[in-house]
Write a protein that holds these residues in place. Structure first.
Motif, PDB file in Angstrom:
ATOM      1  N   LEU A 428      35.985  -8.694  11.482  1.00 30.02           N
ATOM      2  CA  LEU A 428      35.488  -8.301  10.256  1.00 30.02           C
ATOM      3  C   LEU A 428      35.453  -8.565   9.401  1.00 30.02           C
ATOM      4  CD1 LEU A 428      38.124  -5.140  10.992  1.00 30.02           C
ATOM      5  CD2 LEU A 428      35.269  -5.040  12.129  1.00 30.02           C
ATOM      6  N   THR A 429      34.298  -7.386   8.258  1.00 25.24           N
ATOM      7  CA  THR A 429      33.369  -8.453   6.821  1.00 25.24           C
ATOM      8  C   THR A 429      33.796  -7.764   6.277  1.00 25.24           C
ATOM      9  OG1 THR A 429      31.921 -10.480   8.623  1.00 25.24           O
ATOM     10  CG2 THR A 429      31.995 -10.548   6.291  1.00 25.24           C
ATOM     11  N   LEU A 430      33.741  -8.017   4.990  1.00 24.64           N
ATOM     12  CA  LEU A 430      33.703  -7.159   3.898  1.00 24.64           C
ATOM     13  C   LEU A 430      32.461  -8.247   2.849  1.00 24.64           C
ATOM     14  CD1 LEU A 430      32.925  -4.530   2.317  1.00 24.64           C
ATOM     15  CD2 LEU A 430      35.376  -4.688   1.488  1.00 24.64           C
ATOM     16  N   GLY A 431      31.728  -7.529   2.243  1.00 23.48           N
ATOM     17  CA  GLY A 431      30.478  -8.796   1.357  1.00 23.48           C
ATOM     18  C   GLY A 431      30.117  -8.026   0.022  1.00 23.48           C
ATOM     19  N   VAL A 432      31.066  -8.164  -1.435  1.00 26.35           N
ATOM     20  CA  VAL A 432      30.563  -7.433  -2.289  1.00 26.35           C
ATOM     21  C   VAL A 432      29.443  -8.768  -2.691  1.00 26.35           C
ATOM     22  CG1 VAL A 432      31.468  -6.433  -4.753  1.00 26.35           C
ATOM     23  CG2 VAL A 432      32.166  -5.545  -2.565  1.00 26.35           C
ATOM     24  N   GLY A 433      28.235  -8.517  -3.318  1.00 25.76           N
ATOM     25  CA  GLY A 433      26.876  -8.974  -4.219  1.00 25.76           C
ATOM     26  C   GLY A 433      26.852  -8.579  -5.444  1.00 25.76           C
ATOM     27  N   LEU A 434      26.602  -9.820  -6.233  1.00 26.11           N
ATOM     28  CA  LEU A 434      26.295  -9.286  -7.418  1.00 26.11           C
ATOM     29  C   LEU A 434      24.813  -9.505  -8.029  1.00 26.11           C
ATOM     30  CD1 LEU A 434      27.349  -9.802 -10.429  1.00 26.11           C
ATOM     31  CD2 LEU A 434      27.148 -11.920 -10.887  1.00 26.11           C
ATOM     32  N   TYR A 435      24.072  -8.408  -8.407  1.00 30.84           N
ATOM     33  CA  TYR A 435      22.786  -8.100  -8.656  1.00 30.84           C
ATOM     34  C   TYR A 435      22.125  -7.918 -10.676  1.00 30.84           C
ATOM     35  CZ  TYR A 435      22.026  -8.178  -4.311  1.00 30.84           C
ATOM     36  OH  TYR A 435      23.214  -7.893  -2.372  1.00 30.84           O
ATOM     37  N   LEU A 436      21.187  -8.847 -10.433  1.00 25.73           N
ATOM     38  CA  LEU A 436      20.813  -9.493 -11.940  1.00 25.73           C
ATOM     39  C   LEU A 436      18.971  -8.960 -11.270  1.00 25.73           C
ATOM     40  CD1 LEU A 436      20.136 -10.544 -14.830  1.00 25.73           C
ATOM     41  CD2 LEU A 436      19.733 -12.806 -14.147  1.00 25.73           C
ATOM     42  N   ASN A 437      18.910  -7.580 -11.826  1.00 23.14           N
ATOM     43  CA  ASN A 437      17.576  -7.060 -12.342  1.00 23.14           C
ATOM     44  C   ASN A 437      17.098  -6.810 -10.910  1.00 23.14           C
ATOM     45  OD1 ASN A 437      18.055  -7.105 -15.181  1.00 23.14           O
ATOM     46  ND2 ASN A 437      16.703  -8.763 -15.006  1.00 23.14           N
ATOM     47  N   GLY A 438      17.870  -6.594  -9.648  1.00 27.91           N
ATOM     48  CA  GLY A 438      17.509  -6.288  -8.191  1.00 27.91           C
ATOM     49  C   GLY A 438      17.852  -8.017  -7.763  1.00 27.91           C
ATOM     50  N   ASN A 439      17.993  -8.842  -8.120  1.00 26.14           N
ATOM     51  CA  ASN A 439      18.155  -9.875  -7.779  1.00 26.14           C
ATOM     52  C   ASN A 439      19.590 -10.393  -7.368  1.00 26.14           C
ATOM     53  OD1 ASN A 439      14.738 -10.186  -8.260  1.00 26.14           O
ATOM     54  ND2 ASN A 439      15.071 -10.473 -10.086  1.00 26.14           N
ATOM     55  N   PHE A 440      19.318 -10.583  -6.164  1.00 25.53           N
ATOM     56  CA  PHE A 440      20.896 -11.094  -5.833  1.00 25.53           C
ATOM     57  C   PHE A 440      21.235 -12.394  -6.011  1.00 25.53           C
ATOM     58  CE2 PHE A 440      23.304 -13.804  -2.188  1.00 25.53           C
ATOM     59  CZ  PHE A 440      24.353 -12.969  -2.276  1.00 25.53           C
ATOM     60  N   ILE A 441      22.449 -13.140  -6.644  1.00 29.25           N
ATOM     61  CA  ILE A 441      22.845 -14.176  -7.398  1.00 29.25           C
ATOM     62  C   ILE A 441      24.166 -14.568  -6.645  1.00 29.25           C
ATOM     63  CG2 ILE A 441      24.681 -14.948  -8.990  1.00 29.25           C
ATOM     64  CD1 ILE A 441      21.173 -13.769 -10.598  1.00 29.25           C
ATOM     65  N   GLY A 442      24.712 -13.730  -5.919  1.00 26.85           N
ATOM     66  CA  GLY A 442      25.664 -14.554  -5.003  1.00 26.85           C
ATOM     67  C   GLY A 442      26.867 -13.535  -4.600  1.00 26.85           C
ATOM     68  N   TRP A 443      27.941 -13.450  -4.377  1.00 26.25           N
ATOM     69  CA  TRP A 443      28.309 -12.255  -3.482  1.00 26.25           C
ATOM     70  C   TRP A 443      30.108 -13.430  -3.291  1.00 26.25           C
ATOM     71  CZ3 TRP A 443      26.735 -10.644   1.615  1.00 26.25           C
ATOM     72  CH2 TRP A 443      26.707 -12.466   3.091  1.00 26.25           C
ATOM     73  N   GLY A 444      31.075 -12.644  -3.072  1.00 28.72           N
ATOM     74  CA  GLY A 444      32.149 -12.789  -2.882  1.00 28.72           C
ATOM     75  C   GLY A 444      32.580 -12.212  -0.844  1.00 28.72           C
ATOM     76  N   VAL A 445      33.156 -12.395  -0.051  1.00 23.27           N
ATOM     77  CA  VAL A 445      33.286 -12.444   0.974  1.00 23.27           C
ATOM     78  C   VAL A 445      34.456 -12.319   1.962  1.00 23.27           C
ATOM     79  CG1 VAL A 445      32.133 -12.871   3.453  1.00 23.27           C
ATOM     80  CG2 VAL A 445      30.747 -12.788   2.348  1.00 23.27           C
ATOM     81  N   VAL A 446      35.110 -11.319   2.818  1.00 23.22           N
ATOM     82  CA  VAL A 446      35.914 -11.407   3.103  1.00 23.22           C
ATOM     83  C   VAL A 446      36.224 -11.402   4.457  1.00 23.22           C
ATOM     84  CG1 VAL A 446      37.574 -11.256   0.977  1.00 23.22           C
ATOM     85  CG2 VAL A 446      37.281  -9.360   3.025  1.00 23.22           C
ATOM     86  N   GLU A 447      37.033 -12.418   5.679  1.00 25.90           N
ATOM     87  CA  GLU A 447      36.775 -11.472   7.224  1.00 25.90           C
ATOM     88  C   GLU A 447      37.621 -11.533   7.678  1.00 25.90           C
ATOM     89  OE1 GLU A 447      32.403 -13.794   8.408  1.00 25.90           O
ATOM     90  OE2 GLU A 447      34.099 -14.783   8.237  1.00 25.90           O
ATOM     91  N   GLU A 448      38.309 -10.613   8.855  1.00 23.30           N
ATOM     92  CA  GLU A 448      39.635 -11.210   8.938  1.00 23.30           C
ATOM     93  C   GLU A 448      38.891 -11.238  11.014  1.00 23.30           C
ATOM     94  OE1 GLU A 448      42.361 -10.624   8.357  1.00 23.30           O
ATOM     95  OE2 GLU A 448      42.310 -10.798   6.531  1.00 23.30           O
ATOM     96  N   TYR A 449      39.520 -11.733  11.434  1.00 24.06           N
ATOM     97  CA  TYR A 449      39.436 -12.026  12.728  1.00 24.06           C
ATOM     98  C   TYR A 449      40.780 -11.646  14.106  1.00 24.06           C
ATOM     99  CZ  TYR A 449      36.344 -15.549  11.144  1.00 24.06           C
ATOM    100  OH  TYR A 449      35.230 -16.345  11.341  1.00 24.06           O
ATOM    101  N   ASN A 450      41.021 -11.119  14.394  1.00 22.13           N
ATOM    102  CA  ASN A 450      42.127 -10.141  15.957  1.00 22.13           C
ATOM    103  C   ASN A 450      42.974  -9.245  15.310  1.00 22.13           C
ATOM    104  OD1 ASN A 450      40.303 -11.956  18.104  1.00 22.13           O
ATOM    105  ND2 ASN A 450      41.755 -13.337  17.247  1.00 22.13           N
ATOM    106  N   THR A 451      41.780  -8.632  14.044  1.00 21.56           N
ATOM    107  CA  THR A 451      42.741  -7.412  13.346  1.00 21.56           C
ATOM    108  C   THR A 451      43.361  -6.534  14.509  1.00 21.56           C
ATOM    109  OG1 THR A 451      41.680  -7.734  11.503  1.00 21.56           O
ATOM    110  CG2 THR A 451      43.196  -5.558  11.867  1.00 21.56           C
TER     111      THR A 451
END
Length: 507
Positions: A428-451
């Motif tokens: 399972l994955t959730l990623g939150v991205g940071l955007y500048l004027n609609g352009n992707f800058i970077g993101w923070g991601v968490v993942e869980e295995y065998n939840t």
């Protein structure tokens, strides 16, 4: 006239008395004698009165003349005293510094003198180019108020015969100015242009012959220079060489010609970095028929070095009139910088400016801290927020979830949230991205295995960005698995903060 009238009355009275006291027989004889005596007395008395009156009149005239002479002598003394006081006031004024502005009360150039007092006439005036009370003494220069020209006189302005000598530089004449070299260097730094004319009348007296230099001049640092017109160059030349019209086309100076005629080279040195001329050296005039006569113009400066916008250095501050040493803020490439200016020195002297650091200058405070109080799982749209802890500058719009940069500068952003994995799955994955004027800058991601059980995992994201005014920043969910949400149950686990670090100067 009063004394004479009194005598006439007395004469008549005596005459009447005489007539009443004498007999008729002797009347005629006695009367004639008495009249004669009275007439003589009257004439003597009249003469005495007139003589005394004239003497007293002359005495009064003499006293009046003496008083006039005394007044003239006193007026002369007053004029001399006024001159002495004026000279002393000039000296005192030259050392006086305004405590509010830090500026010397005496103008630094003729241009400043005219701007301070437009009624000033052209002529000799006191100026203080280095502008500091502890600097060199003020100098007495000629000001042409119609052209704002400052001219420094010297002792070699008239035509001077170099005499007869054969060796290179055997005639050497130091030039003494009505100013120190420091004051003239300050005048040059303040002025837009400086120059000095030089003329040499010659007859079989070459500057250079067969590659040997017989004549040269020394610049302000004492270095030998062999050009006689134009800007600094290591090439021997004169104005006719620059214009290409010397008497012999292959020569660079008229005086280098072997033509049996009286010649002249005249030009203007216009490199203020090496002026003024401090010494003249001539030679190869050993023959009886050889001759050389030099004429050196005054060191002259006009105009002003323009300082536009915010000063960028101590030199800019000095040029616009600051003379009080201390700490100053100046414009750097992107930020305001702090410098220490030692105005007892000139800009080209060591220690004139010392860089201290950057000033934390912001035109307006900008920082925010916002939160969510409910879960969110919509992808590819800005994440909105419900709670504002701080929003100084109102740059963060909670409903749209967008931050708009109010000024150009460097900003810092930080995001923290919780991802909830409620269902059983291998990944399972959730990623939150940071955007500048609609352009992707970077993101923070968490993942869980065998939840297997409900699980909450934090994710974070930080970034430092250079933004232009009007740039927009926001967060959005860019990657999500089934059943995963950005969790918040009114415990305010979702945080978004940002603030300006450095504001860049835009002029």
């Amino acid at each position: 006239m009063i004394a004479i009238s009194t005598v006439n009355v007395r004469f008549v009275v005596l005459l009447l008395l005489s007539w009443s006291s004498i007999s008729s027989a002797d009347a005629t004889l006695n009367l004639e004698d008495q009249l004669r005596t009275l007439t003589q007395n009257y004439m003597q008395f009249k003469e005495s009165v007139e003589t005394n009156f004239e003497a007293k009149f002359h005495q009064v005239e003499d006293k009046n003349r003496q008083l006039e002479e005394k007044v003239i002598r006193l007026e002369s003394k007053v004029q001399r005293l006024e001159l002495v006081i004026a000279l002393r006031e000039n000296t005192v004024a030259s050392k006086r510094v305004d405590p509010l502005t830090g500026r010397s009360s005496i103008p630094r150039t003729c241009r400043e003198a005219r701007l301070a007092d437009p009624s000033l006439n052209s002529g000799m005036h006191w100026i203080d180019p280095d502008g500091q009370g502890v600097g060199d003494d003020p100098i007495y220069v000629h000001c042409d108020m119609t052209t704002d020209t400052t001219s420094v006189p010297h002792d070699s302005e008239g035509p001077m015969d170099v005499g007869h000598c054969a060796d290179p530089g055997c005639y050497s004449k130091a030039v003494t100015y009505n100013a120190s070299l420091r004051q003239m260097a300050a005048l040059a730094d303040l002025s837009g242009e400086c120059h000095q004319s030089i003329k040499y009348d010659c007859f079989f007296a070459p500057f250079e012959l067969d590659g040997i230099a017989f004549s040269w001049w020394n610049d302000k640092d004492g270095s030998a220079k062999f050009f006689w017109a134009g800007a600094n160059t290591d090439v021997h030349t004169c104005q006719c060489g620059i214009d290409g019209n010397c008497v012999e086309s292959f020569m660079k100076c008229n005086c280098d010609s072997a033509a049996p005629e009286q010649l002249v080279d005249s030009g203007v040195i216009n490199d203020k970095e090496i002026l003024p001329i401090t010494r003249l050296n001539f030679g190869r005039t050993g023959q009886e028929y050889s001759s050389g006569v030099h004429t050196l113009g005054r060191f002259e400066c006009t105009g002003q070095v323009a300082v536009t916008g915010m000063p960028t250095s101590c030199e800019d501050l000095w040029r616009i009139g600051h003379t009080l040493s201390g700490f100053y803020s100046v414009k750097g490439l992107k930020m305001v910088e702090s410098v220490y200016c030692d105005f007892s020195k000139l800009p080209n002297e060591a220690g004139f400016q010392k860089w201290i650091g950057y000033d934390d200058v912001k035109s307006a405070p900008v920082y925010f801290y916002v939160q969510r109080n409910s879960a969110f799982n919509t992808t590819n749209v800005p994440i909105p927020f419900q709670i504002s802890r701080l929003n100084i500058g109102n740059a963060m719009n909670l409903s749209t979830g967008k931050f708009t940069a109010p000024v150009q500068g460097t900003y810092f952003f930080s995001f923290t949230g919780h991802a909830q994995f409620p269902t059983s799955s291998s990944i399972l994955t959730l990623g939150v991205g940071l955007y500048l004027n609609g352009n992707f800058i970077g993101w923070g991601v968490v993942e869980e295995y065998n939840t297997v059980n409900l699980q909450e995992t934090p994710l974070t994201l930080q970034s430092t960005l250079n933004l232009q005014k009007g740039d927009e920043i926001w967060l959005q969910i860019t990657l999500i698995s089934d059943g995963v949400i950005l969790f918040d149950n009114n415990d305010n686990w979702t945080h978004f903060t940002g603030y300006i670090l450095e504001e860049e100067l835009i002029f």
